[in-house]
Design an enzyme around this catalytic site. Structure first.
Site, PDB file in Angstrom:
ATOM      1  N   ASP A   1      43.672  31.486  42.803  1.00 11.39           N
ATOM      2  CA  ASP A   1      44.501  30.580  43.534  1.00 11.39           C
ATOM      3  C   ASP A   1      43.541  29.906  44.754  1.00 11.39           C
ATOM      4  O   ASP A   1      42.215  30.165  44.911  1.00 11.39           O
ATOM      5  CB  ASP A   1      45.532  31.437  44.380  1.00 11.39           C
ATOM      6  CG  ASP A   1      44.828  32.272  45.542  1.00 11.39           C
ATOM      7  OD1 ASP A   1      43.905  32.862  45.323  1.00 11.39           O
ATOM      8  OD2 ASP A   1      45.438  32.017  46.821  1.00 11.39           O
TER       9      ASP A   1
ATOM     10  N   ASP B   1      39.491  39.465  38.595  1.00  9.25           N
ATOM     11  CA  ASP B   1      39.657  38.049  38.236  1.00  9.25           C
ATOM     12  C   ASP B   1      38.331  37.595  38.254  1.00  9.25           C
ATOM     13  O   ASP B   1      37.976  36.884  37.066  1.00  9.25           O
ATOM     14  CB  ASP B   1      40.760  37.494  38.862  1.00  9.25           C
ATOM     15  CG  ASP B   1      40.507  37.474  40.544  1.00  9.25           C
ATOM     16  OD1 ASP B   1      39.562  38.462  40.750  1.00  9.25           O
ATOM     17  OD2 ASP B   1      41.044  36.757  41.108  1.00  9.25           O
TER      18      ASP B   1
ATOM     19  N   GLY C   1      44.771  38.745  42.351  1.00  4.80           N
ATOM     20  CA  GLY C   1      44.213  37.777  41.046  1.00  4.80           C
ATOM     21  C   GLY C   1      44.069  38.141  39.685  1.00  4.80           C
ATOM     22  O   GLY C   1      44.287  37.416  38.904  1.00  4.80           O
TER      23      GLY C   1
ATOM     24  N   ASP D   1      31.854  37.207  42.283  1.00  2.00           N
ATOM     25  CA  ASP D   1      30.983  36.148  42.669  1.00  2.00           C
ATOM     26  C   ASP D   1      30.158  36.987  43.650  1.00  2.00           C
ATOM     27  O   ASP D   1      29.058  37.278  43.119  1.00  2.00           O
ATOM     28  CB  ASP D   1      31.811  34.890  43.329  1.00  2.00           C
ATOM     29  CG  ASP D   1      32.536  35.374  44.175  1.00  2.00           C
ATOM     30  OD1 ASP D   1      32.948  36.419  44.758  1.00  2.00           O
ATOM     31  OD2 ASP D   1      33.623  34.388  44.552  1.00  2.00           O
TER      32      ASP D   1
ATOM     33  N   ARG E   1      47.991  29.818  40.819  1.00  2.00           N
ATOM     34  CA  ARG E   1      47.577  30.996  40.053  1.00  2.00           C
ATOM     35  C   ARG E   1      48.506  30.916  38.745  1.00  2.00           C
ATOM     36  O   ARG E   1      47.859  31.521  37.916  1.00  2.00           O
ATOM     37  CB  ARG E   1      48.464  32.161  40.893  1.00  2.00           C
ATOM     38  CG  ARG E   1      47.573  32.711  42.028  1.00  2.00           C
ATOM     39  CD  ARG E   1      48.377  34.189  42.421  1.00  2.00           C
ATOM     40  NE  ARG E   1      48.087  34.380  43.942  1.00  2.00           N
ATOM     41  CZ  ARG E   1      46.691  35.144  44.237  1.00  2.00           C
ATOM     42  NH1 ARG E   1      45.924  35.280  43.298  1.00  2.00           N
ATOM     43  NH2 ARG E   1      46.703  34.996  45.433  1.00  2.00           N
TER      44      ARG E   1
END
Lengths: 190, 305
Positions: A156, A97, A44, A100, A162
């Protein structure tokens, strides 16, 4: 069941370009006189890493690392692709990327600490603190996002989207994402 | 023996922690870094030591500097770090062994009387003041209960052991750290699904999936290890209690998973709020249905678990 269809735009290409340059300048300033080792977490972060390192004005080394993803039945996270560079005594910048839950970054930080770097910091394109389970230190972040599912610029959904040059939501039939974006003053339909 | 780069020793006032640190340092050939040594190292690195007006923010900045300095020391050889919130600075660090030394109030008072040649009343004032200072520092440093045994590898009560015996016990504990454990013994420590998965009976499949995710990321967990009383009747009997689903010892964090309907969620939220009011030092994170769905979607796991 979520559909593999785009929703609204959250960050445009120009917003992304501008912010990535700002973060690049910040890192260049902080690491003046040093040669950090930039570790991009595949897959990512590759898009963000490329733009980020282009904006750096300091010398650096670049390496890549890939971890296995969680799947039911798989027992432990594994390093699918390890670094070519030595980490000991280096100033390491981990590039992600999105951060979380904090689970991956927590694992990565533990892996790095065992290799005796001089320092380890984290740089993420997106930070989603509302979804955090475990507190992890984030030193550089381009954008903070609310609790919505986004794709593009390396992120993605089942392999799709992506290569989008912007960050978009996935189509959310409940209208929740749209409502949250409105509160942010965002959400141009794509 | 697993590689232990640093032994942190936290101790109650006059619990023989200092004496144990000195002897252990000689026996193990570890460099002992106490408060004075640390001040010197900070000075050499042109960093400030903490002053009296400590707060959490100041502590975190100071702790980062201390960790950098001590990591350089560890590269030269293993160390014993006495006090100064070492258990926090090296929390979750796989190179660290965290030790807490305690003793009975009577013995600690006796030691103060002997050390300062004071009567019992004066000695008790001295002990109270020393305890208060230590509590204040560690409360600011940890932001939580520093005597929580779950943040240490070993808690030793010197009311029952001499310094010599204590050092033997510690050495034994370090030597056996992470080795000689059969899968069954390991399971008793942390009931990870990796070790059979039959011991823990989860109430809901979502909890089992969550446990697998924690296992995957090598995060230690305990399932419903503690029940917090929330309400009592007039006779002091517990009439309402709450057992969070998971405890993550490395993060000193409780996690409650809730994939229920809104009405039940409200009830659970009320319990969590009550828990936070009654036990302000307890860290708890509630994972709601939406958070959990996101997690499953991220991992492309079927969402009906």
């Amino acid at each position: 069941m979520i559909e593999s269809k785009l929703g609204e735009c959250v960050f445009t290409q120009s917003e992304i370009e501008e912010r990535v340059k700002e973060v690049g300048a910040e890192i260049s300033q902080d690491y003046m006189g040093k040669r950090p080792l930039i570790i991009s977490i595949l897959r990512g972060a590759i898009f963000f890493t490329v733009d980020l390192v282009r904006s750096l004005t300091i010398p650096f080394d670049l390496d890549f690392m890939a971890l296995s993803n969680y799947k039911t039945g798989f027992k432990k996270v594994e390093i699918e692709k390890d670094l070519n560079e030595e980490v000991a005594d280096r100033d390491v910048i981990i590039v992600e990327d999105i951060i979380d839950t904090g689970l991956t970054l927590n694992y990565l930080t533990r892996v790095m600490e065992k290799r005796f770097p001089s320092s380890v910091v984290t740089c993420t394109f997106l930070d989603c603190p509302d979804r955090r389970f475990i507190e992890v230190p984030i030193h550089y972040s381009c954008f903070e996002i609310p609790d919505i599912y986004v794709v593009g610029y390396g992120l993605d959904f089942r392999g799709d989207f992506r290569n989008l040059m912007e960050i978009c939501t996935l189509y959310d039939p409940s209208g929740r994402s749209t409502q949250i974006l409105k509160q942010m003053g965002k959400g141009e339909p794509r | 023996m697993e590689k232990v780069g640093i032994i942190t020793i936290s101790r109650e006032t006059e619990s023989l922690g200092d004496e144990i640190a000195t002897q252990l340092s000689k026996q193990l050939n570890y460099i002992c870094i106490d408060r004075d040594q640390l001040t010197l190292l900070l000075h050499e690195a042109h960093q400030d030591d903490l002053d009296e007006n400590i707060d959490r923010q100041k502590f975190l900045i100071w702790a980062k500097n201390v960790k950098e300095i001590l990591l350089k020391q560890i590269k030269r050889g293993p160390i014993i770090f006495l006090g100064r919130g070492g258990q926090t600075i090296f929390q979750n660090d796989s190179r660290a062994f965290h030790l807490l030394i305690v003793s009975s109030p009577e013995l600690r008072l006796q030691r103060i009387m002997e050390k300062y040649r004071q009567d019992e009343v004066t000695a008790s004032h001295i002990l109270a003041e020393l305890d208060r200072k230590r509590e204040k520092f560690l409360l600011e440093a940890l932001g939580a209960d520093w005597k929580n045994p779950l943040i240490y590898h070993l808690v030793l009560n010197t009311a029952y052991y001499t310094v010599n015996q204590s050092c033997q016990i510690i050495q034994e504990a370090i030597n056996n750290l992470g080795v000689h454990r059969t899968p069954k013994e390991q399971q008793l420590l942390f009931p990870s699904l990796d070790f059979g998965g039959k011991r823990v009976v989860f109430v809901h499949p979502s909890e089992e999936e969550f446990a697998r995710i924690l296992d995957f990321y090598r995060i230690k967990w305990l399932y419903e290890p503690r029940t917090f009383p929330l309400e009592w009747d007039s006779e002091g009997n517990v009439v309402e209690a709450f057992s969070p689903d998971f405890y993550l010892p490395d993060f000193n964090l409780f996690i409650e998973l809730t994939t229920q309907k809104q009405k039940l969620v409200r009830k659970k939220n009320r319990k969590v709020k009550r828990l936070k009011d009654l036990y302000p030092n307890i860290k708890i994170k509630v994972i709601y249905s939406r958070d959990y769905t996101h997690l499953l979607r991220k991992f492309e796991v079927e969402e009906d678990v």
